[in-house]
Design a protein around this motif. Structure first.
Motif, PDB file in Angstrom:
ATOM      1  N   PHE A 164      11.976   8.500  19.574  1.00 51.54           N
ATOM      2  CA  PHE A 164      12.524   8.307  18.233  1.00 51.54           C
ATOM      3  C   PHE A 164      13.678   7.308  18.347  1.00 51.54           C
ATOM      4  O   PHE A 164      14.002   6.843  19.441  1.00 51.54           O
ATOM      5  N   PHE A 165      14.326   6.975  17.247  1.00 52.72           N
ATOM      6  CA  PHE A 165      15.393   5.960  17.303  1.00 52.72           C
ATOM      7  C   PHE A 165      16.784   6.534  17.074  1.00 52.72           C
ATOM      8  O   PHE A 165      17.765   5.817  17.164  1.00 52.72           O
ATOM      9  N   VAL A 166      16.865   7.823  16.749  1.00 53.61           N
ATOM     10  CA  VAL A 166      18.181   8.487  16.632  1.00 53.61           C
ATOM     11  C   VAL A 166      18.090   9.855  17.312  1.00 53.61           C
ATOM     12  O   VAL A 166      17.006  10.410  17.465  1.00 53.61           O
ATOM     13  N   ASN A 167      19.260  10.354  17.684  1.00 53.75           N
ATOM     14  CA  ASN A 167      19.310  11.691  18.285  1.00 53.75           C
ATOM     15  C   ASN A 167      19.924  12.714  17.345  1.00 53.75           C
ATOM     16  O   ASN A 167      20.343  13.784  17.777  1.00 53.75           O
ATOM     17  N   GLY A 168      20.032  12.357  16.086  1.00 53.47           N
ATOM     18  CA  GLY A 168      20.642  13.264  15.123  1.00 53.47           C
ATOM     19  C   GLY A 168      20.642  12.578  13.779  1.00 53.47           C
ATOM     20  O   GLY A 168      19.815  11.689  13.527  1.00 53.47           O
ATOM     21  N   SER A 169      21.572  12.954  12.916  1.00 50.87           N
ATOM     22  CA  SER A 169      21.580  12.371  11.573  1.00 50.87           C
ATOM     23  C   SER A 169      22.208  10.989  11.572  1.00 50.87           C
ATOM     24  O   SER A 169      21.904  10.162  10.719  1.00 50.87           O
ATOM     25  N   SER A 170      23.087  10.735  12.560  1.00 54.20           N
ATOM     26  CA  SER A 170      23.856   9.496  12.545  1.00 54.20           C
ATOM     27  C   SER A 170      22.930   8.281  12.596  1.00 54.20           C
ATOM     28  O   SER A 170      22.137   8.133  13.523  1.00 54.20           O
ATOM     29  N   GLY A 171      23.047   7.421  11.600  1.00 51.36           N
ATOM     30  CA  GLY A 171      22.276   6.182  11.586  1.00 51.36           C
ATOM     31  C   GLY A 171      20.942   6.278  10.854  1.00 51.36           C
ATOM     32  O   GLY A 171      20.384   5.259  10.475  1.00 51.36           O
TER      33      GLY A 171
END
Ligand code: HEM
Length: 366
Positions: A164-171
Motif C-alpha cells: 500500500f502507499f500509507v501506513n495509516g491515515s496520514s496522507g
C-alpha cells in the motif's frame, strides 16, 4: 456521477464534520484492540486519526454525490459481481488448518471486481490498482463485525498490488485529493506527503494495467491472524490465476475490463489459487503495509481453489445488487482477525462510508 462543488455543499460538509464530531466516543467503543502477541501496537492518536479520516471521507461523499447516487469512496467502479465457489484443499497441511481453512471445506462465494480509483466513471485503460473483494457464505461462528445483510459471511479483500502507499491515515486523503484533481504542479508535493517508499508504491499502484480482472494477481497487503489462542500466528493472503490465460480480449473502451470478464464467462470458467503466506518471525511487521513480506522467507502456499463458473453476471439487476453489497475485512471470525493500523482504521472507516451510502441512497446496503 460526482456532482460539482459549490459554496452550499462546502458549508454542508463543514456542518457535517462538526455534527459527526460528537461521535468520537462511539468510535472508541468499537475500535479494535491491538494484539501485541502478533506485533500490533496502537498508535498514540490512532483512534482520533481514524475518526477524522472517516469524517473527511464522509464529507467528500456528501459534497460529491447527490442523494440516491452515493457510491463507495474507494473502488466505486465495479467490473461486476460474480458467483464463485471456494474449495479448500483436501490435503491441507495441519499448520495451515484453522477457521474456514478445513480440509475439503466448500463455500459459495461472491466476488466483486473493481478499479481502485475514487472516480466511479474512470476509464479502465488508465493505470490503476484493481480490487477483488470476496464473501464466503455459510461460515459458522461469531463475527468480529457481522455483515448486517449476510451475518454468516467471511470477507477477504485484496488488491492487485502486494503493498500500500500509507501506513495509516496520514496522507491518504491529501494524496487522493491531488491525484483526482490531476494538476501537474501539486503532484510535486506527493513525496513530502507519502515519503519516498510510499511515493514509489503509489506510482506503481497507479500505473497497473491488466488484460482482464480474471487475469491478475491479488494480495491482501495487510496481515491477518491465523488460528486461536497461543497457536495464533500472522499471515497474508494472495490470489493468482491457476494458469496463464488462454484467450486475450481487446482493450476496446473505457469499460473493457467488464466486457473481458463477461466474454470469458460466456464460455469458459475462471480459476484462481488462494494462498497463505505465514509470517516466519517477528521481524516481519504486521503494522507496516508499505513493505512486502519476502517470498523467499515467507513462501506462499496454495490452500484453496476459487472457481468462477460460466455465467451471465452483467445484467441490470445483478449490477444493482452488486452496488448494494458491503465488504469489510472485519466481516470475519476472530480466527482470521485483521491486524495492523490500516486494518484497525478500516473497521470504522468502511462501516461509516457504507452506512453513509445507505442513508443517502435511502435503502439498506447488504
Ligand atoms: C487507510 C487505508 C484505507 C482506507 C481509508 C480505505 C478506504 C476504503 C473505503 C472508504 C472503501 C469503500 C467502503 C464501502 O463503501 O463499502 C474501500 C473499499 C475497498 N478497499 Fe480500502 N481503504 C484502505 C486500505 C485498503 C487496503 C490496504 C486494501 C487492500 C486490500 C484496500 C482494498 C479495498 C477494496 C478492494 C475495496 C472495495 C471493496 C468492495 O468491492 O466493496 N483498502 N476502502
Amino acid at each position: 456521477m460526482r456532482k460539482p462543488i459549490c459554496c452550499a455543499t462546502i458549508l454542508f460538509a463543514i456542518w457535517g464534520h462538526s455534527a459527526a464530531a460528537q461521535d468520537l466516543e462511539s468510535f472508541r467503543k468499537i475500535y479494535p484492540q491491538a494484539d501485541p502477541f502478533l506485533g500490533e501496537q496502537l498508535g498514540e492518536t490512532e483512534i482520533e486519526d481514524a475518526f477524522s479520516l472517516a469524517n473527511d471521507l464522509s464529507n467528500t461523499i456528501r459534497r460529491d454525490y447527490v442523494n440516491g447516487s452515493a457510491r463507495r469512496d474507494a473502488h466505486p467502479k465495479a467490473h461486476g459481481c460474480v458467483r464463485a465457489s471456494f474449495s479448500v484443499r483436501e490435503d491441507l497441511p495441519a499448520e495451515l488448518t484453522a477457521g474456514v481453512f478445513q480440509p475439503g471445506a466448500q463455500y459459495d462465494a461472491l466476488i466483486r471486481f473493481s478499479n481502485g480509483s475514487p472516480n466511479a466513471a474512470g476509464d479502465d485503460r488508465n493505470g490503476d490498482t484493481r480490487g477483488m473483494a470476496m464473501k464466503l457464505y455459510g461460515v459458522s461462528g461469531a463475527k468480529l463485525f457481522a455483515d448486517p445483510a449476510s451475518p454468516d459471511a467471511q470477507d477477504f479483500i485484496q488488491i492487485s498490488s502486494p503493498y500500500f502507499f500509507v501506513n495509516g491515515s496520514s496522507g491518504y486523503t491529501e494524496f487522493f485529493a491531488i491525484v483526482n484533481k490531476g494538476d501537474l504542479l501539486p503532484m510535486f508535493k506527493i513525496p513530502f506527503i507519502l515519503g519516498w517508499q510510499g511515493t514509489i508504491n503509489a506510482a506503481k499502484m497507479l500505473s497497473q494495467k491488466i488484460p482482464s480482472p480474471l487475469d491478475a494477481n491479488y494480495f491482501s497487503v495487510t496481515a491477518y491472524q491465523f488460528g486461536d489462542g497461543d497457536a495464533r500466528v500472522a499471515v497474508k493472503y494472495n490470489t493468482k490465476p491457476c494458469a496463464a490465460a488462454e484467450q486475450t480480449y481487446p482493450v476496446n473502451g473505457p469499460n473493457y475490463l467488464r466486457h473481458a470478464m463477461q466474454a470469458q464467462l460466456n464460455t469458459t470458467p475462471a480459476c484462481f489459487d488462494f494462498s497463505i503466506q505465514k509470517r516466519p518471525d517477528d521481524s516481519f511487521s504486521t503494522e507496516d503495509t508499505i513493505s512486502v513480506w519476502d517470498e523467499e522467507k515467507a513462501p506462499s502456499v496454495p490452500v484453496a481453489k476459487i472457481t468462477i463458473p460460466v455465467q451471465e453476471f452483467d445484467t441490470a439487476a445483478q449490477n444493482a445488487a452488486c452496488e448494494q453489497t458491503s465488504f469489510n475485512p472485519w466481516h470475519s471470525n476472530a480466527t482470521h482477525k485483521p491486524l495492523g493500523t490500516v486494518n484497525r482504521m478500516r473497521r470504522v472507516v468502511y462501516e461509516t462510508i457504507s452506512e453513509l451510502r445507505k442513508s443517502m441512497n435511502g435503502g439498506a446496503t447488504q
